[in-house]
Structures are given as C-alpha cells and as structure tokens.
Design a protein around this motif. Structure first.
Motif, PDB file in Angstrom:
ATOM      1  N   LEU A 428       4.598  42.977 -40.300  1.00 21.05           N
ATOM      2  CA  LEU A 428       5.293  44.110 -40.924  1.00 21.05           C
ATOM      3  C   LEU A 428       4.344  45.233 -41.328  1.00 21.05           C
ATOM      4  CD1 LEU A 428       7.708  42.163 -43.336  1.00 21.05           C
ATOM      5  CD2 LEU A 428       8.091  42.818 -40.954  1.00 21.05           C
ATOM      6  N   SER A 429       3.092  45.123 -40.963  1.00 21.30           N
ATOM      7  CA  SER A 429       2.088  46.064 -41.469  1.00 21.30           C
ATOM      8  C   SER A 429       2.377  47.522 -41.110  1.00 21.30           C
ATOM      9  CB  SER A 429       0.698  45.677 -40.955  1.00 21.30           C
ATOM     10  OG  SER A 429       0.673  45.682 -39.537  1.00 21.30           O
ATOM     11  N   GLY A 430       3.157  47.763 -40.057  1.00 16.61           N
ATOM     12  CA  GLY A 430       3.451  49.138 -39.683  1.00 16.61           C
ATOM     13  C   GLY A 430       4.557  49.782 -40.492  1.00 16.61           C
ATOM     14  N   LEU A 431       5.247  49.003 -41.341  1.00 11.17           N
ATOM     15  CA  LEU A 431       6.327  49.559 -42.153  1.00 11.17           C
ATOM     16  C   LEU A 431       5.760  50.452 -43.259  1.00 11.17           C
ATOM     17  CD1 LEU A 431       7.894  47.302 -40.656  1.00 11.17           C
ATOM     18  CD2 LEU A 431       9.191  46.973 -42.768  1.00 11.17           C
ATOM     19  N   PRO A 432       6.557  51.433 -43.725  1.00 12.11           N
ATOM     20  CA  PRO A 432       6.074  52.318 -44.802  1.00 12.11           C
ATOM     21  C   PRO A 432       5.661  51.557 -46.054  1.00 12.11           C
ATOM     22  CG  PRO A 432       8.086  53.191 -43.827  1.00 12.11           C
ATOM     23  CD  PRO A 432       7.899  51.827 -43.255  1.00 12.11           C
ATOM     24  N   VAL A 433       6.426  50.532 -46.428  1.00 13.91           N
ATOM     25  CA  VAL A 433       6.106  49.737 -47.623  1.00 13.91           C
ATOM     26  C   VAL A 433       6.306  48.268 -47.298  1.00 13.91           C
ATOM     27  CG1 VAL A 433       6.711  49.199 -50.010  1.00 13.91           C
ATOM     28  CG2 VAL A 433       6.790  51.569 -49.223  1.00 13.91           C
ATOM     29  N   VAL A 434       5.243  47.480 -47.397  1.00 18.45           N
ATOM     30  CA  VAL A 434       5.334  46.035 -47.223  1.00 18.45           C
ATOM     31  C   VAL A 434       5.148  45.342 -48.572  1.00 18.45           C
ATOM     32  CG1 VAL A 434       4.361  43.997 -46.099  1.00 18.45           C
ATOM     33  CG2 VAL A 434       4.483  46.169 -44.866  1.00 18.45           C
ATOM     34  N   ALA A 435       4.210  45.848 -49.347  1.00 17.42           N
ATOM     35  CA  ALA A 435       3.967  45.326 -50.699  1.00 17.42           C
ATOM     36  C   ALA A 435       3.712  46.509 -51.627  1.00 17.42           C
ATOM     37  CB  ALA A 435       2.784  44.374 -50.713  1.00 17.42           C
ATOM     38  N   ALA A 436       4.490  46.561 -52.691  1.00 13.45           N
ATOM     39  CA  ALA A 436       4.319  47.618 -53.686  1.00 13.45           C
ATOM     40  C   ALA A 436       4.456  47.007 -55.067  1.00 13.45           C
ATOM     41  CB  ALA A 436       5.358  48.724 -53.485  1.00 13.45           C
ATOM     42  N   PRO A 437       3.510  46.129 -55.449  1.00 11.38           N
ATOM     43  CA  PRO A 437       3.612  45.462 -56.752  1.00 11.38           C
ATOM     44  C   PRO A 437       3.670  46.468 -57.887  1.00 11.38           C
ATOM     45  CG  PRO A 437       1.405  45.220 -55.816  1.00 11.38           C
ATOM     46  CD  PRO A 437       2.259  45.789 -54.737  1.00 11.38           C
ATOM     47  N   THR A 438       4.612  46.238 -58.786  1.00  9.30           N
ATOM     48  CA  THR A 438       4.778  47.151 -59.909  1.00  9.30           C
ATOM     49  C   THR A 438       3.961  46.673 -61.104  1.00  9.30           C
ATOM     50  OG1 THR A 438       6.738  45.920 -60.625  1.00  9.30           O
ATOM     51  CG2 THR A 438       7.095  47.809 -59.186  1.00  9.30           C
ATOM     52  N   GLU A 439       3.645  47.599 -61.960  1.00  9.23           N
ATOM     53  CA  GLU A 439       2.888  47.259 -63.168  1.00  9.23           C
ATOM     54  C   GLU A 439       3.763  46.454 -64.117  1.00  9.23           C
ATOM     55  OE1 GLU A 439       0.635  49.562 -66.870  1.00  9.23           O
ATOM     56  OE2 GLU A 439       1.431  50.682 -65.162  1.00  9.23           O
ATOM     57  N   LEU A 440       3.181  45.399 -64.670  1.00  7.49           N
ATOM     58  CA  LEU A 440       3.935  44.573 -65.614  1.00  7.49           C
ATOM     59  C   LEU A 440       4.178  45.326 -66.909  1.00  7.49           C
ATOM     60  CD1 LEU A 440       2.427  40.973 -65.321  1.00  7.49           C
ATOM     61  CD2 LEU A 440       4.626  41.806 -64.504  1.00  7.49           C
ATOM     62  N   THR A 441       5.419  45.227 -67.391  1.00  5.41           N
ATOM     63  CA  THR A 441       5.786  45.845 -68.658  1.00  5.41           C
ATOM     64  C   THR A 441       6.342  44.773 -69.582  1.00  5.41           C
ATOM     65  OG1 THR A 441       8.054  46.320 -67.975  1.00  5.41           O
ATOM     66  CG2 THR A 441       6.361  47.976 -67.436  1.00  5.41           C
ATOM     67  N   GLY A 442       6.587  45.167 -70.816  1.00  3.74           N
ATOM     68  CA  GLY A 442       7.187  44.233 -71.755  1.00  3.74           C
ATOM     69  C   GLY A 442       8.542  43.744 -71.286  1.00  3.74           C
ATOM     70  N   LEU A 443       9.307  44.611 -70.589  1.00  6.19           N
ATOM     71  CA  LEU A 443      10.623  44.206 -70.085  1.00  6.19           C
ATOM     72  C   LEU A 443      10.500  43.154 -68.989  1.00  6.19           C
ATOM     73  CD1 LEU A 443      12.486  47.657 -69.963  1.00  6.19           C
ATOM     74  CD2 LEU A 443      12.878  45.748 -71.544  1.00  6.19           C
TER      75      LEU A 443
END
Length: 494
Positions: A428-443
């Motif tokens: 899937l490496s050619g896709l625009p987004v394969v991994a976009a880990p978000t920053e951990l928040t209190g929620l």
C-alpha cells in the motif's frame, strides 16, 4: 422440541445426477482464472512501480491489486464450494451468475477513480448482495431479508452520494485521487458534512452498531453467500475509509470519533454474541465486533493495519461459515471441558500477551513513540491475552503441556501477523496515507481505559449476572420480524 404436532412435508431431494447447467462450471473456471491474473498483477505491481490508470476514470494501485487477489480467492472458494452446495437447485445458475457479478462489481469498485463510477459500483455492490440474501424467490422470509438489506444499502449509497457531492463542491475534483490530492485545503462545514456522511456510509456497509440489523436479518442467505458477505462485503466500510484517508485525517477530533465508533461496536458485538442461540448468528455478531476493531484501527491512523485486519478476518470468517454445519452436534455441552484459570495459568497467559505485544512492536516499530501506535500495541496484547486465555480454559491438555503450548502457538502467530502487516503496508506504500498515527490526548486515554475496563468486565462474566442486560442484548440482536421462520413447515419446504 421432542414432539411434533404436524406431519412432515419434506419432499424428495434434488436429483444431482441429472444434467445440470454449464454455468457453474464455466464461472468457477473463469473466477479462478481471474485469481491467477490478479496474482500475476500483484507480482508485477511489486516489481514495476508505474502508474496504471485511465486518468480520472480508473486507477490501479497497490490496494487495488491486493484486493483483487483477496476478492477473487474468496470468490473462487465460494464458487467451488457452491458446485456441490447448490447442485440440483432450480436457482443454481442464477446464484452463480449473481456471485460472479458481485465479484466483478467489487473488482471494479476498488479500481474506480471517477466519483460517479465509484458511487455507481458501490450501489451495484449492495444491490447484488441483497439479491444473494433473497436467492429463493418463493421464500417470503428470504425476500423480506433481501428487502431489509436493500434499504440499508440504498441508505449507505445515498450517504456516499452526499459525501462525494460535498467533496466535489469544495474541491472541484471529479475523481477520488483529485479529491484526496486537495485534502490539505479541506475544512469547514461542507467538509464536515462530507466526513460525517462517509463515516455513516462505512458504518452501514460494515454493519456496525446501530446498523447491524441488516446483517443479523440476512441468515436466509445460502451459506456460501453468507461466507462471501462476511469475508468480503462487510469490509467495504474499511476500504472506503482507506480510499478517503486524506479526507478523514484532516482533523484529529474526527479520527477520535471514528475510534469511539469502532470501539463501541467491538464491545457491543462481543456482548451480542453471548446471547445468540445458533452458530450463524454467533458468527454474525462476531463480524459486527471484528468490523468495529477494523474501524478503530483506521481511527487510530493505521490504515495498513485496518486492511491487514480485513484480509485476515476474511480468511477466518469464510472458513467458519463454510464449515458451520460441522459445528452442529447432537450432544449437550460438557461443562467439564471448561475449568477455572489457576495462578500459574494466569501467569503464562499474561507473559504470552506481553511478549506478543513486545514482539509486534519490535517487528513493526509501532508503540515505540508516544502516539496512537501505543494503543495499537495495547490491542494486540489484549487480543493475545484473550485468545491465550480461551485456549487455557478450554484445553484438555495436561497443565505442563498447556504452559508450553500457549507461548509456542501464539508467539509465532504474532510474528506472522506482524510480517503480514508489514508486507501489506509495503504493497500500500503508493497510497496517499497508509499510516498517520495521531498524537495521544487525554481523551484517547479515557476511551482506552473505558474500553479495557468493559472488556475486562466481560471477560470476568459480569454481564452474565444481569437479567435486564440479557434481555436488552437479546432484543438488540433480533433480526427483522418478517425474516424469521416461525413454523417447521417453513424449514421443511426450503
């Protein structure tokens, strides 16, 4: 039931030796040929990194060829299985033509780039699946189930239409690739409307709570159609989110909402499964829960993990549906097979779970920084703990053998999962987004804590002590009343 008040009306079995249509043979050969061609396309794609497209109409990328391989493989299994399952049925040729039509429609969908083509194939996929649910024309319950499914799928298609129209309005692009390329410019109420519609469309197609009614009402579908539905069709929600990943990742709050949606369905699917009286309904509720896990992984920003989940879940669920008949036994449950977990066994399970999480983190690099990757590793640990506990609780092996068998089975399994995940992510490496880990928040921490607490309570059997909860779960998992068989004559006739 031990007594029957009505005369059996079972007729003669179909004559499977009579000359039958050539349609099943031809289409089975054709779909396996498509699988071979898809496999070759995947190999070429891995070696030649060039654009395969008709600009603005179709675009064949890594996700496309991977899903072609998966879809044609499952379809080939279903075609081959159905050669015997549908033998002698008057609906045989139509059933095979419909299954093949579904396969071709999905293959077109995952390659479609123009928004009108994408929306049309999404609608067609749903309508064809509804026909499979109601294969038997004269069976009122089957036709009612098809009608229920069709209404849900039309709603999903309408929501997708709203989303695509809104995205076209704000970007001016008429292709999926054009919309995702303009994702950096998105924002505002029209974008929010589009994202909400996309998520709802995905939830309906993947039968997430509260849209799981169509799936639990579809038990009239022939078993091979159910296998195709649970192994392939329900994955469409995850595929939709992956295709539009740049659109949904614009805002972290939206991603958190997707995590909550997935986590809720994962827990409720597991709860609903505990009150099901039959094998297929249990498998249906299991699918609801597993699709929740898939959507949750997408919400964490790990779209490669979501695709890995849907592929592996597809193999698992196809096998279990096609072998569902083997699980029906004329014996009462032997409670002696289940025993409490000793302190030593609990220690083995805990060590196995933690080792599995550490191994996954080491092989994939996830969970090594303070982001949503930590939660992905936590869910791997949780899944390993649950599976290891089930093996320990239900195994008839001597204690010493269980202590050694659990890590010997699950550590290699986690290794295979991590390697498959890495392999699929590379495809899937050619896709625009394969991994976009978000920053951990209190929620995120709150959601994870609630999820783990509820999961632990279920594992401890707390939910089994409430009659009110039992009734609520039973009511929530009831299929549409018009799809229920209420007399033995209905079973006998069909």
């Amino acid at each position: 039931m031990t007594e029957h008040s009505s005369k059996s009306t079972v007729g003669a079995l179909p004559d499977v030796t009579a000359k039958s249509s050539s349609v099943p043979v031809v289409l089975t050969w054709f779909v396996w040929s498509l699988f071979a061609a898809s496999l070759a396309a995947l190999v070429v794609r891995l070696r030649v990194d060039s654009a395969w497209e008709i600009p603005g109409v179709v675009a064949i990328d890594g996700l496309t060829v991977l899903l072609w391989v998966v879809v044609t493989f499952f379809s080939g299994i279903v075609h081959s299985y159905s050669r015997r399952y549908m033998a002698g049925s008057e609906h045989e040729a139509r059933f095979f033509a419909t299954v093949f039509g579904f396969t071709v429609t999905v293959m077109g969908l995952v390659a479609a780039d123009h928004v009108v083509l994408f929306a049309g194939l999404w609608l067609g996929m749903g309508l064809v699946m509804a026909e499979l649910v109601g294969t038997v024309d004269g069976w009122d319950q089957a036709r009612a189930a098809a009608s229920v499914a069709r209404k849900y799928f039309l709603a999903s298609s309408a929501l997708l239409g709203v989303a695509l129209a809104a995205l076209w309005w704000v970007t001016g692009a008429t292709s999926v690739s054009g919309i995702t390329a303009a994702a950096d410019t998105l924002g505002g109420p029209v974008w929010l409307l589009a994202v909400a519609a996309l998520v709802l469309a995905a939830m309906i197609q993947s039968a997430l709570v509260p849209f799981h009614g169509w799936l639990l009402s579809s038990m009239t579908a022939p078993t091979p159609a159910s296998a195709l539905m649970h192994a392939g069709f329900v994955n469409a929600g995850g595929i939709l989110l992956v295709r539009f990943a740049p659109v949904v990742t614009v805002d972290a709050t939206v991603m958190l909402a997707i995590v909550v949606v997935g986590a809720s369905s994962a827990l409720l699917g597991k709860l609903l499964k505990t009150v099901q009286p039959d094998v297929k309904s249990e498998l249906g509720c299991s699918t609801v829960g597993q699709m929740g896990f898939m959507i949750m992984q997408a919400g964490l920003g790990f779209f490669g993990a979501a695709i890995t989940h849907l592929v592996l879940h597809g193999f698992y669920k196809a096998y279990h549906f096609l072998s569902a008949g083997g699980r029906v036994e004329r014996t009462a449950p032997d409670e002696g097979d289940v025993h409490g977990t000793t302190l030593a066994e609990a220690a083995v399970v805990l060590v196995t779970g933690l080792a599995g999480g550490a191994l996954f983190a080491a092989l994939t690099g996830k969970g090594t920084s303070v982001d949503s990757g930590l939660l992905l590793v936590v869910f791997v640990v949780l899944t390993t703990l649950h599976a290891a506990r089930e093996v320990v609780a239900h195994s008839s092996l001597p204690a010493a053998a269980r202590y050694g068998a659990v890590p010997l089975v699950f550590v290699p399994a986690i290794t295979v999962y991590a390697l498959v995940y890495e392999g699929i992510s590379s495809v899937l490496s050619g896709l625009p987004v394969v991994a976009a880990p978000t920053e951990l928040t209190g929620l995120h921490v709150v959601v994870a804590a609630v999820f783990l607490a509820v999961y632990a309570a279920m594992a401890a059997g707390v939910h089994e002590r409430s009659e009110r909860l039992y009734v609520a779960l039973l009511n929530a998992s009831q299929p549409a009343s018009s799809t229920l068989l209420t007399a033995t004559e209905d079973y006998n006739e069909y």
